[in-house]
Design a protein around this motif. Structure first.
Motif, PDB file in Angstrom:
ATOM      1  N   GLN A 151      31.074  45.402  47.310  1.00 41.06           N
ATOM      2  CA  GLN A 151      31.357  46.263  48.453  1.00 41.06           C
ATOM      3  C   GLN A 151      30.990  45.577  49.761  1.00 41.06           C
ATOM      4  O   GLN A 151      31.689  45.714  50.772  1.00 41.06           O
ATOM      5  CB  GLN A 151      30.604  47.588  48.310  1.00 41.06           C
ATOM      6  N   LYS A 152      29.856  44.844  49.748  1.00 42.79           N
ATOM      7  CA  LYS A 152      29.495  44.113  50.958  1.00 42.79           C
ATOM      8  C   LYS A 152      30.564  43.078  51.305  1.00 42.79           C
ATOM      9  O   LYS A 152      30.933  42.917  52.472  1.00 42.79           O
ATOM     10  CB  LYS A 152      28.149  43.416  50.751  1.00 42.79           C
ATOM     11  N   ALA A 155      33.499  44.913  52.613  1.00 36.88           N
ATOM     12  CA  ALA A 155      33.235  45.407  53.968  1.00 36.88           C
ATOM     13  C   ALA A 155      33.338  44.268  54.976  1.00 36.88           C
ATOM     14  O   ALA A 155      33.887  44.439  56.073  1.00 36.88           O
ATOM     15  CB  ALA A 155      31.857  46.055  54.018  1.00 36.88           C
ATOM     16  N   LYS A 156      32.822  43.083  54.610  1.00 37.77           N
ATOM     17  CA  LYS A 156      32.913  41.945  55.517  1.00 37.77           C
ATOM     18  C   LYS A 156      34.374  41.555  55.762  1.00 37.77           C
ATOM     19  O   LYS A 156      34.785  41.280  56.901  1.00 37.77           O
ATOM     20  CB  LYS A 156      32.154  40.750  54.921  1.00 37.77           C
ATOM     21  N   GLU A 157      35.169  41.567  54.661  1.00 38.09           N
ATOM     22  CA  GLU A 157      36.589  41.250  54.822  1.00 38.09           C
ATOM     23  C   GLU A 157      37.281  42.283  55.698  1.00 38.09           C
ATOM     24  O   GLU A 157      38.135  41.949  56.529  1.00 38.09           O
ATOM     25  CB  GLU A 157      37.262  41.173  53.446  1.00 38.09           C
ATOM     26  N   GLU A 158      36.903  43.561  55.509  1.00 34.12           N
ATOM     27  CA  GLU A 158      37.511  44.617  56.327  1.00 34.12           C
ATOM     28  C   GLU A 158      37.131  44.454  57.796  1.00 34.12           C
ATOM     29  O   GLU A 158      37.964  44.644  58.695  1.00 34.12           O
ATOM     30  CB  GLU A 158      37.048  45.990  55.800  1.00 34.12           C
ATOM     31  N   VAL A 159      35.859  44.098  58.053  1.00 36.95           N
ATOM     32  CA  VAL A 159      35.426  43.881  59.440  1.00 36.95           C
ATOM     33  C   VAL A 159      36.205  42.723  60.063  1.00 36.95           C
ATOM     34  O   VAL A 159      36.667  42.798  61.206  1.00 36.95           O
ATOM     35  CB  VAL A 159      33.902  43.619  59.488  1.00 36.95           C
TER      36      VAL A 159
END
Length: 440
Positions: A151-152, A155-159
Motif C-alpha cells: 500500500q505504501k 500510495a507513493k506511485e499515486e502521489v
C-alpha cells in the motif's frame, strides 16, 4: 459400574472426546444387537458416517456411565493399538505418540495413572495449539506487513502520478490563459471591424436610397416603353394568325401525303410491322403459344405496399416480371406448369385493370422441349435461351427500353434488383406483386 470420568478434574479435551466417540461409534456398529446398550440401539442403525456425528452426545454419556460398553470399546482399541496399550499399561508413554491417541487409549483402557496421562496429553495439546496460534499470528503479521508495504508503494506511485497530473494541469492552465488573451485580442479587433462595416453599410444604404429613387424613375419609363411594345406585338400576332390558317392547311395536306406514301413504301418493301415495342426486339425462347426515372411523386421504400400501385399508375410503364422468382415465392409447392398457369391467370386480370405493358421472363436454360404457355392478352412471355439465365434476359429487356421510360422489375433476387436499379429501372419485391394479384 463406576463413573468413567472419575479422577479427572476437567472434561476430556475436545479432540480426545471426538476421537473416543468415533472409536465407540465404530465398535457400536459391529456389536451384536443383543449386546448393544439400550440407549444406543437406535443410533447403531445409523449410517456409519452419520453415527458419530448425530449420536455423539449419547455415545459419550454411555461411555461415562456404562463400564461394560467402555470395556468393549477398550478391547477394540487394544486389538488395534496393542503396542500403545501395552506401553501405557506399563506406565510408559511413547515420546513420539500422538497426544490425542494416548489420551483416548488411556481413557478407554484405564491403565495405572491414566488421569495423569490425559492431563499430560491436554498440556501437550494446549502447547501445540498455542504454538500453532503463535505461528498463525506471525503469519498474519507478516502478511499485514507485506500488504502495508504494498500500500505504501501504491500510495507513493499515486502521489507521483498526481504530481505529474498537477504539473500537466498547470501547463494546460498556462496555455488556456494565453489562448484567452489571444481570443480577447481577436474579439477586440472583430468589434473594430464590425464598427467599420456598420459605417460602410450606412454609407451603402444611403447610396442605395439615392440609386433607388433614380431607378424608380427609369422603371416607369421602361414600363411605358414595354406597354408600347406589347401593343405592337399583339398587332403582329393578329396579322400572323390571319396568315397561318393557309399555311396550316398546306402542312396538313403534306403530312397526309407523307403518311400514305410511307405506308405504301412499307407494303412495297415488305418491311416487318410486328415490332411495336422495344421489348419485342429482345431475342428469347418463346412458348409454343403466344432506373425508373419517373419515380412516384412520393418516395416509397421497396417494401411499401403502395409502391406497386403508384408504379402501375405511371404513363406507359413497362412491368418486367422474374416469373419463377414470383411463383416460387408465392406457391412454390405446385409444379412448374401449375405455377406458370396460376401466374398467367393473375396477370390477365392485372392487365385488364391497368392496361400496362407486361413481360414475364422464365428460365428456359434447362428446357428439353417447348413449353405450352397460354398467355393472356397483353402479357408477353419469354424464356431465356439455352446457356442463358432469366436474370440476363431481364437485363436485356431493361437495356432495350429508351432512356426515361418508366420500368419496374419484379424480383426478390438482390443481385437482379441492384443491377436493374443501376440501369434505371425500379426493383419491386415479389411479395408486393403477389399481394396485388391476391387483391385483384
Amino acid at each position: 459400574m463406576s463413573s468413567a470420568g472419575e479422577g479427572l478434574s476437567r472434561p476430556l479435551p475436545e479432540q480426545v472426546r471426538l476421537n473416543v466417540v468415533d472409536l465407540a461409534a465404530q465398535v457400536l456398529g459391529s456389536m451384536p444387537a443383543a449386546t448393544v446398550p439400550p440407549p444406543l440401539r437406535g443410533i447403531a442403525k445409523f449410517d456409519p458416517r452419520k453415527r458419530a456425528r448425530l449420536g455423539g452426545a449419547p455415545i459419550a454419556a454411555q461411555l461415562e456411565n456404562d463400564k461394560d460398553f467402555r470395556v468393549a470399546v477398550a478391547e477394540h482399541v487394544t486389538a488395534g493399538w496393542p503396542e500403545l496399550v501395552s506401553s501405557l499399561a506399563e506406565g510408559n508413554v511413547p515420546p513420539a505418540a500422538d497426544p490425542v491417541l494416548v489420551a483416548a487409549a488411556a481413557y478407554l483402557t484405564r491403565p495405572p495413572g491414566w488421569e495423569e496421562m490425559i492431563e499430560a496429553a491436554r498440556t501437550d495439546l494446549e502447547r501445540n495449539a498455542a504454538a500453532a496460534e503463535g505461528a498463525e499470528r506471525e503469519e498474519v503479521v507478516s502478511r499485514l506487513r507485506e500488504q502495508l508495504a504494498a500500500q505504501k508503494s501504491a500510495a507513493k506511485e499515486e502521489v507521483d502520478r498526481l504530481r505529474e497530473q498537477l504539473k500537466a494541469a498547470r501547463g494546460e492552465n498556462s496555455d488556456l490563459r494565453r489562448k484567452l488573451h489571444d481570443a480577447r485580442e481577436r474579439a477586440k479587433a472583430a468589434v473594430q471591424r464590425a464598427e467599420a462595416m456598420e459605417q460602410t453599410a450606412q454609407d451603402a444604404r444611403a447610396a442605395a436610397t439615392a440609386a433607388g429613387s433614380a431607378g424608380e424613375t427609369e422603371l416607369r419609363r421602361l414600363r411605358e416603353r414595354l406597354a408600347d411594345v406589347e401593343k405592337q406585338l399583339e398587332a403582329s400576332r393578329r396579322a400572323a394568325r390571319e396568315g397561318r390558317s393557309i399555311e396550316d392547311a398546306r402542312i396538313r395536306v403534306l403530312l397526309d401525303a407523307l403518311q400514305d406514301a410511307s405506308a405504301g413504301l412499307r407494303r412495297e418493301l415488305a418491311l416487318p410491322t410486328t415490332i411495336s415495342r422495344p421489348a419485342d426486339s429482345v431475342a428469347a425462347v418463346a412458348g409454343e403459344t403466344p432506373g425508373v426515372r419517373g419515380v412516384p411523386a412520393r418516395a416509397l421504400a421497396d417494401d411499401d405496399p403502395q409502391l406497386l400501385d403508384q408504379l402501375l399508375a405511371l404513363p406507359q410503364v413497362h412491368l418486367i416480371i422474374d416469373g419463377y422468382n414470383v411463383t416460387k415465392t408465392g406457391y412454390g409447392t405446385l409444379t412448374l406448369a401449375d405455377q406458370r398457369n396460376r401466374l398467367m391467370t393473375g396477370l390477365g386480370g392485372l392487365v385488364a385493370q391497368t392496361r400496362v405493358e407486361v413481360t414475364v421472363v422464365f428460365d428456359g436454360a434447362e428446357l428439353n422441349a417447348p413449353v405450352q404457355v397460354v398467355a393472356p392478352r397483353g402479357v408477353r412471355v419469354l424464356f431465356s435461351a439455352p446457356g442463358e439465365i432469366a436474370d440476363d434476359l431481364i437485363r436485356q429487356l431493361v437495356r432495350a427500353e429508351p432512356p426515361g421510360r418508366a420500368m419496374a422489375v419484379v424480383s426478390s433476387d438482390r443481385e437482379v434488383a441492384e443491377s436493374v436499379r443501376r440501369m434505371g429501372a425500379r426493383p419491386v419485391p415479389s411479395a408486393l406483386l403477389l399481394r396485388r394479384l391476391g387483391r385483384a
